[in-house]
Structures are given as structure tokens and as C-alpha cells.
Design an enzyme around this catalytic site. Structure first.
Site, PDB file in Angstrom:
ATOM      1  N   ALA A  47      -9.905  -6.056  46.943  1.00 44.49           N
ATOM      2  CA  ALA A  47     -10.306  -7.406  47.329  1.00 44.49           C
ATOM      3  C   ALA A  47     -11.332  -8.020  46.368  1.00 44.49           C
ATOM      4  O   ALA A  47     -11.849  -9.101  46.626  1.00 44.49           O
ATOM      5  CB  ALA A  47     -10.872  -7.388  48.750  1.00 44.49           C
ATOM      6  N   ASP A  48     -11.607  -7.350  45.253  1.00 49.51           N
ATOM      7  CA  ASP A  48     -12.660  -7.811  44.346  1.00 49.51           C
ATOM      8  C   ASP A  48     -12.276  -9.113  43.632  1.00 49.51           C
ATOM      9  O   ASP A  48     -11.209  -9.201  43.004  1.00 49.51           O
ATOM     10  CB  ASP A  48     -12.952  -6.725  43.301  1.00 49.51           C
ATOM     11  CG  ASP A  48     -14.110  -7.092  42.402  1.00 49.51           C
ATOM     12  OD1 ASP A  48     -15.258  -6.976  42.866  1.00 49.51           O
ATOM     13  OD2 ASP A  48     -13.863  -7.508  41.253  1.00 49.51           O
ATOM     14  N   VAL A  49     -13.159 -10.098  43.714  1.00 47.75           N
ATOM     15  CA  VAL A  49     -12.895 -11.413  43.122  1.00 47.75           C
ATOM     16  C   VAL A  49     -12.812 -11.320  41.600  1.00 47.75           C
ATOM     17  O   VAL A  49     -11.968 -11.962  40.969  1.00 47.75           O
ATOM     18  CB  VAL A  49     -13.986 -12.418  43.545  1.00 47.75           C
ATOM     19  CG1 VAL A  49     -13.806 -13.744  42.808  1.00 47.75           C
ATOM     20  CG2 VAL A  49     -13.941 -12.646  45.051  1.00 47.75           C
ATOM     21  N   LEU A  60     -11.857  -8.775  39.810  1.00 46.52           N
ATOM     22  CA  LEU A  60     -10.571  -8.160  39.492  1.00 46.52           C
ATOM     23  C   LEU A  60      -9.457  -9.202  39.558  1.00 46.52           C
ATOM     24  O   LEU A  60      -8.600  -9.282  38.676  1.00 46.52           O
ATOM     25  CB  LEU A  60     -10.296  -7.010  40.474  1.00 46.52           C
ATOM     26  CG  LEU A  60      -8.932  -6.339  40.400  1.00 46.52           C
ATOM     27  CD1 LEU A  60      -8.734  -5.634  39.066  1.00 46.52           C
ATOM     28  CD2 LEU A  60      -8.769  -5.344  41.557  1.00 46.52           C
ATOM     29  N   TRP A 115     -12.668  -5.782  34.469  1.00 47.33           N
ATOM     30  CA  TRP A 115     -14.001  -6.384  34.598  1.00 47.33           C
ATOM     31  C   TRP A 115     -14.598  -6.671  33.223  1.00 47.33           C
ATOM     32  O   TRP A 115     -15.174  -7.728  32.994  1.00 47.33           O
ATOM     33  CB  TRP A 115     -14.926  -5.456  35.375  1.00 47.33           C
ATOM     34  CG  TRP A 115     -14.710  -5.440  36.851  1.00 47.33           C
ATOM     35  CD1 TRP A 115     -14.038  -6.350  37.612  1.00 47.33           C
ATOM     36  CD2 TRP A 115     -15.188  -4.450  37.767  1.00 47.33           C
ATOM     37  NE1 TRP A 115     -14.060  -6.000  38.942  1.00 47.33           N
ATOM     38  CE2 TRP A 115     -14.767  -4.841  39.061  1.00 47.33           C
ATOM     39  CE3 TRP A 115     -15.933  -3.281  37.635  1.00 47.33           C
ATOM     40  CZ2 TRP A 115     -15.065  -4.096  40.206  1.00 47.33           C
ATOM     41  CZ3 TRP A 115     -16.236  -2.529  38.767  1.00 47.33           C
ATOM     42  CH2 TRP A 115     -15.808  -2.936  40.043  1.00 47.33           C
TER      43      TRP A 115
END
Length: 305
Positions: A255-257, A259, A297
Site C-alpha cells: 500500500a506504499d504511496v 512504491l 524508492w
């Protein structure tokens, strides 16, 4: 871990797939960073070993990381612990040959692996630091997260000064266990984040939560489940901590923005990928999701480092 002790300095062996300069570029991504300083090709880091604060000057040649001690040589046992910390910090015992082999056949990772070859996961051996930093970053942009971290460290951390520069340690859980929610709110933490961080500090201070305890679990899935049982730690935070403090190569903060943004750019999409699309992509990265995420990232900072 392989290192050589020359008393006044140590040399930590580095694998072939290691590029110190690439790691420095990642470490230099924010001008708000207070836990290390970079001067030309030298990295300065303050560590606390056996209640002693030790300033390390870290440099590299092609086969070793060299650690010098500008403020005096620590004891033999402390030098060994510093070598172990360096090894964990740069994930030096990981064999990346399989990651690069996988990446060479992946349309997303192939150009990134080539561009950032030798970059290693920059880990957080200290569980308290990893948990607090992840909680700080929940639902805010990275710039403000670094602002919070700077305030937190400079307000509650220990420091020393050398040649006009101040070097900081991340606050200890013992110190944070004694503060209250209003103290952190004054630094612009939300009430909830303040509660989460103080609760974790108290649990660690009374021995309820330790990294050693978690490492005794049978498998990495149990560790993640226990992390998610901590108030304030959801799936994203747990996955981040698994990557950075437990060195889990399968850690994948889906759920990492950051990423999502990186994948949007790399795939040339007009929108961010969906969770279902991410699950499909992840299949190709099996066993290396954490490194795939980390390299994505890294791609976000090309214009800033």
C-alpha cells in the site's frame, strides 16, 4: 561477518555487489537528516555501544568499508560490535547475485538494477527507531516526516560535538517512555501517533517487546503477526519494519504511496497501479520484493541526489 581490526580503525569486508557511493546517494536524500552526516565521500555516524557514544568516520575502497574513530579508539569488544552494526546497516551479508539475475529478466527492475548497481538496503538495526520512523511516516509526505524526526531527535536524543559539527543519537525508548502525549503534540505529532510511540517505548522499557524476543519466533510470518498486534502498527508499518529491521527479503509494503508513484513512472502509466496489478507484478519478484521496493524508492530521488 568478516572484518579486520587494526585497533585504531577497522575494515569491514564488502561483497562484490556493493557500491558505497550508491548507498551514500540514498543516505543523502534529505537535507533534514540528523542521524548521519556526509562530507565528500565520508559518512559520519554516532553510535552508542555499551553506554558509550562513539563517533564513526566511515569510508570505502573497493573491497572494504573503513571505520575510523575521530574521538579516540574504543575497546576491542566495542569495535567488534561496531563492525556488526555496519554489516547490518548496509545488509552486507546478503548475496545479491540472485536479485540481479532476477532483475535482468524483469522489464521494471532491469534498468534500475543496472543504474543503481551495488545499492544495498539501508537497514535500521534498532527496532525502536524502525517502529517510530515508520509511525512518523504514516499518512504524511516524506518531507514532513523528516521534519518530525529532526524535532524528535533534537529534543530527546543525545548528542556530541566534534570540530563544530553536532552528531545525534536516536532517542532511546527509556527516554521516550517518560514523556507524555502533550510533549510530542508540541512537536506537531498527532495525538494518536504520540500515543502509539509512547506505548511502544513503555512496552520496550518494561521488557514486553524486544527484537530478540521476536527473533525467537519460528518464522517471519509470526514476527509480522506480532508486530501487527502492536497498537498503531498496521500492515504497511509492519512490512516496512520487516524490511528494514528484520531484513526480510519478502517484505512488501503493497500500500506504499512511494512504491505506487515509482511504478507509475517506470511503467509510463497515467494512473497509479491498482493493488491487484501490484499483486500480479509481485509474483515476478518472489523472494526479492523488499529489494525491488527499495530500488523503486531510490528511483524517486533521481532529481534530488
Amino acid at each position: 561477518m568478516k572484518y579486520f581490526d587494526y585497533e585504531s580503525y577497522i575494515e569491514v569486508w564488502t561483497p562484490v555487489e556493493f557500491d558505497f557511493s550508491e548507498c551514500l546517494k540514498f543516505l543523502a536524500r534529505s537535507d533534514q537528516e540528523v542521524l548521519h552526516k556526509i562530507d565528500d565521500d565520508n559518512l559520519y555516524k554516532l553510535l552508542k555501544i555499551n553506554e558509550e557514544s562513539i563517533l564513526c568516520k566511515i569510508s570505502s575502497n573497493r573491497t572494504f568499508i573503513q571505520v575510523d574513530f575521530p574521538l579516540g579508539t574504543p575497546t576491542n569488544s566495542v569495535r567488534g560490535k561496531i563492525a556488526a552494526y555496519i554489516c547490518e546497516w548496509f545488509d552486507l551479508e546478503r548475496d545479491l547475485s540472485r536479485f540481479y539475475e532476477m532483475a535482468s529478466n524483469d522489464k521494471i527492475l532491469q534498468p534500475l538494477a543496472q543504474k543503481y548497481y551495488g545499492l544495498r538496503m539501508i537497514c535500521m538495526p534498532d527496532l525502536f527507531e524502525a517502529l517510530v520512523w515508520a509511525i512518523m511516516g504514516q499518512q504524511i509526505n516524506l518531507t514532513f516526516a523528516y521534519t518530525l524526526k529532526k524535532r524528535f531527535v533534537e529534543h530527546y536524543g543525545e548528542c556530541l560535538t566534534f570540530e563544530g559539527e553536532t552528531y545525534w543519537l536516536f532517542p532511546s525508548f527509556e527516554r521516550i517512555a517518560s514523556v507524555n502525549v502533550d510533549d510530542l503534540r508540541e512537536l506537531q505529532f498527532t495525538g494518536r501517533k504520540s500515543e502509539y510511540i509512547i506505548d511502544i517505548a513503555k512496552r520496550m522499557a518494561n521488557g514486553e517487546l524486544t527484537k530478540e524476543m521476536l527473533l525467537q519466533k519460528e518464522n517471519i510470518h509470526q514476527v509480522k503477526k506480532l508486530l501487527m498486534g502492536i497498537r498503531g502498527v498496521g500492515a504497511w508499518t509492519a512490512d516496512y519494519v520487516m524490511m528494514k529491521s528484520f531484513y526480510d527479503p519478502n517484505g512488501f509494503p503493497i500500500a506504499d504511496v512511494g512504491l505506487h508513484n515509482a511504478l507509475k513512472t517506470q511503467l509510463g502509466l497515467e494512473r497509479k497501479p491498482t493493488i491487484e496489478e501490484l499483486k500480479e507484478i509481485e509474483i515476478h519478484w518472489e523472494g526479492w520484493q523488499a529489494y525491488a521496493t527499495f530500488y523503486l524508492w531510490r528511483s524517486l530521488y533521481d532529481d534530488t541526489v
